[in-house]
Design an enzyme around this catalytic site. Sequence first.
Site, PDB file in Angstrom:
ATOM      1  N   THR A  31      55.454  33.066  -9.995  1.00 19.49           N
ATOM      2  CA  THR A  31      55.953  34.270  -9.854  1.00 19.49           C
ATOM      3  C   THR A  31      56.074  34.981  -8.174  1.00 19.49           C
ATOM      4  O   THR A  31      56.678  36.022  -7.858  1.00 19.49           O
ATOM      5  CB  THR A  31      55.122  35.431 -10.518  1.00 19.49           C
ATOM      6  OG1 THR A  31      53.878  35.294 -10.138  1.00 19.49           O
ATOM      7  CG2 THR A  31      55.586  35.235 -12.073  1.00 19.49           C
ATOM      8  N   VAL A  72      57.085  31.755  -2.819  1.00 16.00           N
ATOM      9  CA  VAL A  72      57.441  30.277  -2.621  1.00 16.00           C
ATOM     10  C   VAL A  72      57.527  29.509  -4.117  1.00 16.00           C
ATOM     11  O   VAL A  72      58.608  28.797  -4.242  1.00 16.00           O
ATOM     12  CB  VAL A  72      56.209  29.479  -2.099  1.00 16.00           C
ATOM     13  CG1 VAL A  72      56.381  27.975  -2.210  1.00 16.00           C
ATOM     14  CG2 VAL A  72      56.078  29.954  -0.564  1.00 16.00           C
ATOM     15  N   SER A 113      57.216  36.761   4.972  1.00 18.80           N
ATOM     16  CA  SER A 113      57.262  36.078   3.600  1.00 18.80           C
ATOM     17  C   SER A 113      56.240  34.824   3.588  1.00 18.80           C
ATOM     18  O   SER A 113      55.749  34.565   2.614  1.00 18.80           O
ATOM     19  CB  SER A 113      58.627  35.685   3.280  1.00 18.80           C
ATOM     20  OG  SER A 113      59.342  34.798   4.362  1.00 18.80           O
ATOM     21  N   ASN A 170      61.300  29.650   6.149  1.00 15.00           N
ATOM     22  CA  ASN A 170      60.121  29.259   5.857  1.00 15.00           C
ATOM     23  C   ASN A 170      59.731  28.882   4.369  1.00 15.00           C
ATOM     24  O   ASN A 170      58.742  28.159   3.924  1.00 15.00           O
ATOM     25  CB  ASN A 170      58.900  30.275   6.371  1.00 15.00           C
ATOM     26  CG  ASN A 170      59.008  31.548   5.958  1.00 15.00           C
ATOM     27  OD1 ASN A 170      60.292  32.361   6.325  1.00 15.00           O
ATOM     28  ND2 ASN A 170      58.318  32.081   5.327  1.00 15.00           N
ATOM     29  N   CYS A 188      53.952  25.744   6.504  1.00 21.97           N
ATOM     30  CA  CYS A 188      55.571  26.048   6.948  1.00 21.97           C
ATOM     31  C   CYS A 188      55.782  25.677   8.293  1.00 21.97           C
ATOM     32  O   CYS A 188      56.801  25.162   8.743  1.00 21.97           O
ATOM     33  CB  CYS A 188      55.842  27.412   6.551  1.00 21.97           C
ATOM     34  SG  CYS A 188      54.657  28.480   6.806  1.00 21.97           S
ATOM     35  N   ARG A 241      45.000  19.505   2.430  1.00 24.36           N
ATOM     36  CA  ARG A 241      45.811  18.658   3.605  1.00 24.36           C
ATOM     37  C   ARG A 241      44.881  17.992   4.595  1.00 24.36           C
ATOM     38  O   ARG A 241      45.441  16.980   4.898  1.00 24.36           O
ATOM     39  CB  ARG A 241      46.477  20.001   4.409  1.00 24.36           C
ATOM     40  CG  ARG A 241      47.628  20.744   3.962  1.00 24.36           C
ATOM     41  CD  ARG A 241      48.227  21.788   4.683  1.00 24.36           C
ATOM     42  NE  ARG A 241      49.105  22.530   3.711  1.00 24.36           N
ATOM     43  CZ  ARG A 241      49.316  24.048   4.109  1.00 24.36           C
ATOM     44  NH1 ARG A 241      48.758  24.581   5.090  1.00 24.36           N
ATOM     45  NH2 ARG A 241      50.220  24.651   3.585  1.00 24.36           N
ATOM     46  N   ARG A 271      52.845  36.786  13.911  1.00 23.42           N
ATOM     47  CA  ARG A 271      53.547  37.609  13.144  1.00 23.42           C
ATOM     48  C   ARG A 271      54.547  38.450  13.654  1.00 23.42           C
ATOM     49  O   ARG A 271      54.214  39.330  14.468  1.00 23.42           O
ATOM     50  CB  ARG A 271      52.887  37.940  12.000  1.00 23.42           C
ATOM     51  CG  ARG A 271      53.406  38.497  10.663  1.00 23.42           C
ATOM     52  CD  ARG A 271      53.848  37.113   9.712  1.00 23.42           C
ATOM     53  NE  ARG A 271      52.304  36.645   9.012  1.00 23.42           N
ATOM     54  CZ  ARG A 271      52.330  35.422   8.469  1.00 23.42           C
ATOM     55  NH1 ARG A 271      53.589  34.922   8.236  1.00 23.42           N
ATOM     56  NH2 ARG A 271      51.350  35.079   7.823  1.00 23.42           N
ATOM     57  N   HIS A 299      60.940  31.443  10.123  1.00 24.49           N
ATOM     58  CA  HIS A 299      60.149  31.035  11.373  1.00 24.49           C
ATOM     59  C   HIS A 299      60.963  30.709  12.617  1.00 24.49           C
ATOM     60  O   HIS A 299      61.754  29.748  12.461  1.00 24.49           O
ATOM     61  CB  HIS A 299      58.867  30.287  10.639  1.00 24.49           C
ATOM     62  CG  HIS A 299      57.961  30.838   9.824  1.00 24.49           C
ATOM     63  ND1 HIS A 299      58.005  32.036   9.295  1.00 24.49           N
ATOM     64  CD2 HIS A 299      56.897  30.068   9.118  1.00 24.49           C
ATOM     65  CE1 HIS A 299      57.051  32.290   8.544  1.00 24.49           C
ATOM     66  NE2 HIS A 299      56.257  31.021   8.502  1.00 24.49           N
TER      67      HIS A 299
HETATM   68  P1  A2P Z   1      50.691  36.849 -10.030  1.00 19.40           P
HETATM   69  O1  A2P Z   1      52.186  37.319  -9.992  1.00 19.40           O
HETATM   70  O2  A2P Z   1      50.537  36.665 -11.642  1.00 19.40           O
HETATM   71  O3  A2P Z   1      49.888  37.568  -9.377  1.00 19.40           O
HETATM   72  P2  A2P Z   1      52.623  35.452  -3.219  1.00 19.40           P
HETATM   73  O4  A2P Z   1      51.825  34.425  -2.410  1.00 19.40           O
HETATM   74  O5  A2P Z   1      54.208  35.335  -3.000  1.00 19.40           O
HETATM   75  O6  A2P Z   1      52.267  36.820  -3.300  1.00 19.40           O
HETATM   76  O7  A2P Z   1      52.408  34.535  -4.859  1.00 19.40           O
HETATM   77  C1  A2P Z   1      51.046  34.394  -5.309  1.00 19.40           C
HETATM   78  C2  A2P Z   1      51.415  33.542  -6.518  1.00 19.40           C
HETATM   79  O8  A2P Z   1      49.988  33.123  -6.980  1.00 19.40           O
HETATM   80  C3  A2P Z   1      51.837  34.420  -7.661  1.00 19.40           C
HETATM   81  O9  A2P Z   1      52.635  33.809  -8.442  1.00 19.40           O
HETATM   82  C4  A2P Z   1      50.541  34.893  -8.446  1.00 19.40           C
HETATM   83  O10 A2P Z   1      50.766  35.280  -9.770  1.00 19.40           O
HETATM   84  C5  A2P Z   1      49.764  33.531  -8.324  1.00 19.40           C
HETATM   85  N1  A2P Z   1      48.718  33.957  -8.865  1.00 19.40           N
HETATM   86  C6  A2P Z   1      47.591  34.643  -8.070  1.00 19.40           C
HETATM   87  N2  A2P Z   1      46.496  34.641  -8.757  1.00 19.40           N
HETATM   88  C7  A2P Z   1      46.455  33.753  -9.672  1.00 19.40           C
HETATM   89  C8  A2P Z   1      45.425  33.151 -10.636  1.00 19.40           C
HETATM   90  N3  A2P Z   1      44.310  33.460 -10.784  1.00 19.40           N
HETATM   91  N4  A2P Z   1      46.018  32.110 -11.528  1.00 19.40           N
HETATM   92  C9  A2P Z   1      47.330  31.838 -11.276  1.00 19.40           C
HETATM   93  N5  A2P Z   1      48.221  32.091 -10.381  1.00 19.40           N
HETATM   94  C10 A2P Z   1      47.738  33.125  -9.722  1.00 19.40           C
END
Ligand code: A2P
Length: 346
Positions: A12, A15, A159, A323, A129, A100, A242, A249
């Site tokens: 979600t 990336v 982002s 990025n 990135c 990494r 930033r 980027h």
């Molecule tokens: P969620 O949307 O359920 O919080 P970004 O860096 O763009 O904010 O995205 C972070 C991603 O990592 C999202 O998909 C988020 O899901 C996921 N995430 C955060 N905490 C967890 C967790 N405990 N287990 C699995 N995925 C997670």
Amino acid sequence: MSTLNVAIVGATGAVGTTILEKLLARKFPAKSIKLLASKRSAGVEVSVGGQNFTVEETVPESFDDVDIAFFSAGGSISKMFAEEAVKRGAIVIDNTSAFRMDENIPLVVPEVNRHVLTKDAGIIANPNCSTIQMVAALEPIREKFGLNRIIVSTYQAVSGAGTEAIEELESQANQFDNRATVEASVLPSAGGERHYPIAFNAIPQIDAFDESGYTLEELKMINETKKIFEAPSMHVSATCVRIPVVTGHSESLYIELDQEGVTTEELRAALADVPGLVVQDDPATQSYPMALYAEGKDEVFVGRLRKDPDHPCGFHLWVVTDNLVKGAALNSVQIAEHLVELKTTS
Ligand code: A2P
């Protein structure tokens, strides 16, 4: 050939969403794609390219029967689940900094060092990135003329710090009338004690500080570049900043070649016709790379090539890419495509 079960952890996020889009757009040979995120997102419906997906909570059993798992949910989630996924038979392509610098884990930009990939890999790390676009642009130069020193200053989009940082910039930008007092709670670093506005600002801190005075982002660029180029004695230094751009980027690079007497035209010729690179470098027509126009594109854009008037081996370049695409999702998907190639040619 649809043979692989694929999972995306962090599906979600900024990336993760792009990984799904790239897998579908590039027709990755996936039999199934499982979207995983936190418990909060379980049950959320996602529709991409006419296909519907339901997000699931990430648990150890999520990886049963998964062949390739992309991880992009932060280092702590990778540390929690990546080895478990490998135990259950998956190859992990990890977008975080968790593994990494582990000497047993390949750190891969396919156009630079695909030779380190093996078909029985467990975890494969996708570089930072900012590192990816820099090494992708410099590899043809390094190959032809040798490279002794890189000094990079970055101008990084929000982002790269996730969807919360994008929302923070957008909401601050809407507070234009009162720009000195906009509220900040995410940047420069989500876990940090102090937060500064990013709208109308440039913040010379990405990630936490190390006792050396460098930030972790700067150290990632330095150490990952040496690992990818297999050049521990190369001189590399970085300043990471930033800026209030949503995606794309930009980097100002100063490099010193191993050879003297190389001309700007020869440098430009070394970058021409390289897959994945686009040279945009014509002062007469004000042609140079810009973040706004790199958004959504696969390529790394290179321009503003100039010779240092005071150093026989010195050059400046300006390098830009999306990025979230080549800087993260596309590079991961290219690693997966190369694994498929390795497996089908063996
Ligand atoms: P969620 O949307 O359920 O919080 P970004 O860096 O763009 O904010 O995205 C972070 C991603 O990592 C999202 O998909 C988020 O899901 C996921 N995430 C955060 N905490 C967890 C967790 N405990 N287990 C699995 N995925 C997670």
